[in-house]
Enzyme design. Structure first.
Site, mmCIF file in Angstrom:
data_model
loop_
_atom_site.group_PDB
_atom_site.id
_atom_site.type_symbol
_atom_site.label_atom_id
_atom_site.label_comp_id
_atom_site.label_asym_id
_atom_site.label_seq_id
_atom_site.Cartn_x
_atom_site.Cartn_y
_atom_site.Cartn_z
ATOM 1 N N TYR A 18 -3.212 -0.158 9.859
ATOM 2 C CA TYR A 18 -3.210 -0.832 8.560
ATOM 3 C C TYR A 18 -1.864 -0.653 7.860
ATOM 4 C CZ TYR A 18 -4.044 -1.453 3.575
ATOM 5 O OH TYR A 18 -3.943 -1.840 2.260
ATOM 6 N N SER A 64 0.836 -1.199 0.000
ATOM 7 C CA SER A 64 0.000 0.000 0.000
ATOM 8 C C SER A 64 0.870 1.247 0.000
ATOM 9 C CB SER A 64 -0.907 0.018 1.234
ATOM 10 O OG SER A 64 -1.533 1.283 1.384
#
Length: 312
Positions: free
Chosen positions: A202, A189
């Protein structure tokens, strides 16, 4: 709470945080957005050997294949003549996708269960006799402030986002080693290069994926196995409760990319074996993910490591 409930719980947290978190993320991303977008430049790091690999007939496991980036990757692999193996928990969606893609092999798999991951690999080898590629895409989001993180729920998330990736590498590496070649693509990500408020837990899980990828690339290089890392920007999928699906919640200055765009980048990594691809924030660059060459290949430009290449 079981592993199937993690994403549902997290999606509720996403909705409760609302637009404030999206704006926080936008401000954090804005710190590096200019660097990413100047003249459409893309950072290119050390790449695999030789020209882009033909994917025709290649057996590629795609985790998280029931929707979003995973589904789009499976579709593009099928279009490229590859043999996608579809892995995800939602058996009904896998069955439907497998019926649509006549060369696909659906194998319902919970990536948080190492035994099921090993079974996925064994069934693939039993059917095809080899595994040419692995796309570690399965994952769940976790959007809340750090002081609000439920440690039990977060541990379950880590089982999927981190341990699931490790289990898949451990299960496929021996098969690829015996073949003398293989490609592994781990989907991370763009949040890992930031410190985004509300997304730290996250991003930390995906930062672990970054390190696993970097070390695995070194450890498996002598076995002919290339390990690549793909870092998407924001993507219009079901991920995170579908907060970017319609593009309306994208932070100022950012654009939610389609899963097909990210999937094209994943196929590029499968073809080239390059170390890392950071997908730039902002509007999609249609020609970017289609670059077929790797430095050092016949006719390819001579590009040093970590050089920014305009128009790649």
């Amino acid at each position: 709470m079981n592993s199937n409930q993690v994403q549902d719980q997290v999606q509720g947290r996403v909705q409760s945080q609302g637009q404030d978190q999206v704006q926080d993320l936008g401000r954090a991303q804005g710190q590096v957005q200019v660097q990413d977008q100047v003249q459409g430049r893309v950072q290119v790091q050390s790449q695999g050997q030789g020209q882009g690999q033909d994917l025709t007939g290649r057996v590629v496991i795609v985790t998280g294949a029931s929707s979003g980036i995973g589904e789009a990757t499976a579709r593009l692999l099928h279009r490229a003549g590859a043999l996608p193996v579809l892995a995800a928990r939602r058996a009904d969606r896998l069955t439907a996708l497998g019926a649509e893609l006549d060369t696909a092999f659906p194998v319902p798999t919970d990536m948080t269960d190492p035994a099921q991951v090993r079974s996925l690999v064994e069934l693939t080898v039993r059917r095809y006799g080899r595994i040419d590629g692995l796309v570690n895409n399965a994952g769940a989001s976790f959007h809340c402030r750090l002081e609000e993180v439920d440690p039990v729920a977060y541990a379950r998330l880590l089982d999927l986002n981190v341990i699931g990736v490790l289990s898949a590498i451990q299960a496929t590496a021996p098969v690829m080693r015996s073949q003398g070649e293989g490609r592994i693509v781990n989907v991370s990500s763009g949040t890992t290069v930031l410190a985004p408020p509300g997304v730290g837990a996250y991003a930390a899980s995906k930062s672990a994926v970054n390190m696993l990828s970097a070390v695995a690339r070194k450890e498996l290089a002598d076995d002919g196995i290339d390990v690549s890392l793909v870092l998407p920007s924001i993507t219009a999928t079901e991920f995170g409760g579908g907060m970017f699906r319609d593009g309306g919640n994208a932070p100022p200055g950012l654009v939610a990319h389609t899963p097909e765009y990210v999937a094209r980048v994943i196929l590029r990594a499968l073809r080239t074996g390059e170390e890392r691809i950071d997908i730039p924030h902002g509007p999609e660059q249609p020609e970017f993910p289609r670059s077929p060459w790797a430095p050092g290949a016949p006719g390819a430009p001579q590009v040093p490591e970590a050089l920014e290449v305009p128009g790649t």
